[in-house]
Design a protein around this motif. Sequence first.
Motif, short mmCIF file in Angstrom:
data_model
loop_
_atom_site.label_atom_id
_atom_site.label_comp_id
_atom_site.label_asym_id
_atom_site.label_seq_id
_atom_site.Cartn_x
_atom_site.Cartn_y
_atom_site.Cartn_z
N CYS A 119 40.98 22.03 30.56
CA CYS A 119 40.99 22.69 31.86
C CYS A 119 40.36 21.75 32.89
O CYS A 119 39.81 20.72 32.54
N ALA A 152 32.82 37.86 33.76
CA ALA A 152 33.77 38.06 34.86
C ALA A 152 33.02 38.08 36.20
O ALA A 152 33.51 37.52 37.19
N GLU A 155 32.22 34.51 37.05
CA GLU A 155 33.43 33.80 37.48
C GLU A 155 33.79 34.17 38.92
O GLU A 155 34.19 33.31 39.70
N ARG A 156 33.65 35.43 39.26
CA ARG A 156 33.93 35.85 40.64
C ARG A 156 32.94 35.20 41.63
O ARG A 156 33.32 34.80 42.72
N THR A 172 42.59 34.42 42.70
CA THR A 172 41.79 34.69 41.50
C THR A 172 40.86 35.88 41.71
O THR A 172 40.66 36.68 40.80
N MET A 191 42.31 39.26 40.77
CA MET A 191 42.70 39.50 39.38
C MET A 191 41.75 40.49 38.69
O MET A 191 40.62 40.66 39.10
N ALA A 192 42.26 41.07 37.62
CA ALA A 192 41.45 41.93 36.76
C ALA A 192 40.42 41.07 36.03
O ALA A 192 40.61 39.86 35.85
N ASP A 193 39.33 41.70 35.59
CA ASP A 193 38.25 40.96 34.92
C ASP A 193 38.76 40.13 33.74
O ASP A 193 38.35 38.99 33.56
N ALA A 194 39.67 40.68 32.93
CA ALA A 194 40.17 39.97 31.75
C ALA A 194 40.95 38.71 32.15
O ALA A 194 41.01 37.74 31.39
N ASP A 195 41.54 38.72 33.33
CA ASP A 195 42.30 37.56 33.80
C ASP A 195 41.42 36.55 34.53
O ASP A 195 41.72 35.37 34.55
N VAL A 196 40.34 37.02 35.13
CA VAL A 196 39.41 36.13 35.83
C VAL A 196 38.66 35.29 34.81
O VAL A 196 38.41 34.11 35.02
N PRO A 221 39.46 34.78 31.12
CA PRO A 221 40.23 35.02 29.90
C PRO A 221 39.60 34.36 28.68
O PRO A 221 38.90 33.36 28.79
#
Length: 193
Positions: A78, A132, A135-136, A164, A167-172, A174
């Motif tokens: 990444c 999450a 990440e936000r 970003t 996005m939902a927590d699971a996508d923010v 992953p």
Amino acid sequence: MLDRFLHWLGGVQPEPATERYEVRGIAVDVENTRPDIATVDVLERLDEALALIETYQPWRLAHLRRDLARIRVARFACRGAFFADDRTCLTELTFLARRDITAAPVASSILHEGMHARVHAMGVRRDAVGLAREERLCRRVELEFGQALPPALGAPVVERALATLQMADADVAPAIDWNVAASRIDAVDRASG
């Protein structure tokens, strides 16, 4: 030559050599495993990215200098990562080498990982719920940085951060299978070499 021969035979490759530098007051370790990428070009892009941070949000560069032990440039699955154990911000080698983007997304990625370092320095320990949220927080730093840049330069940073943040927590944040990611990187490098 011996390294390529061992790789071709499926043998164990030696660890890549690490070259040590300093860029804008930050220790930088470069592990350049790609013969098609010049280390000097990667260091130049890193300097451009840190210069943007120094120009538009100098306090964030001061935080990076304080919170990080080093920036490591290497192949990775990444754009960037923060390794708390040794306070290292990893910036991906081929991401730094790209010339189809400006230095702004590179700077944004470094600031993102730098915020992880800042959170770690404050003693905050992550759990599944907090990941999450963290990440936000890092994306908001990217957003603020993008908004501080001249509009044309900051637009891609702002666009990515806003997308970003929606996005939902699971996508923010992953879950990533790092073994699968590493095998994909190896396949790309074999194809390019």
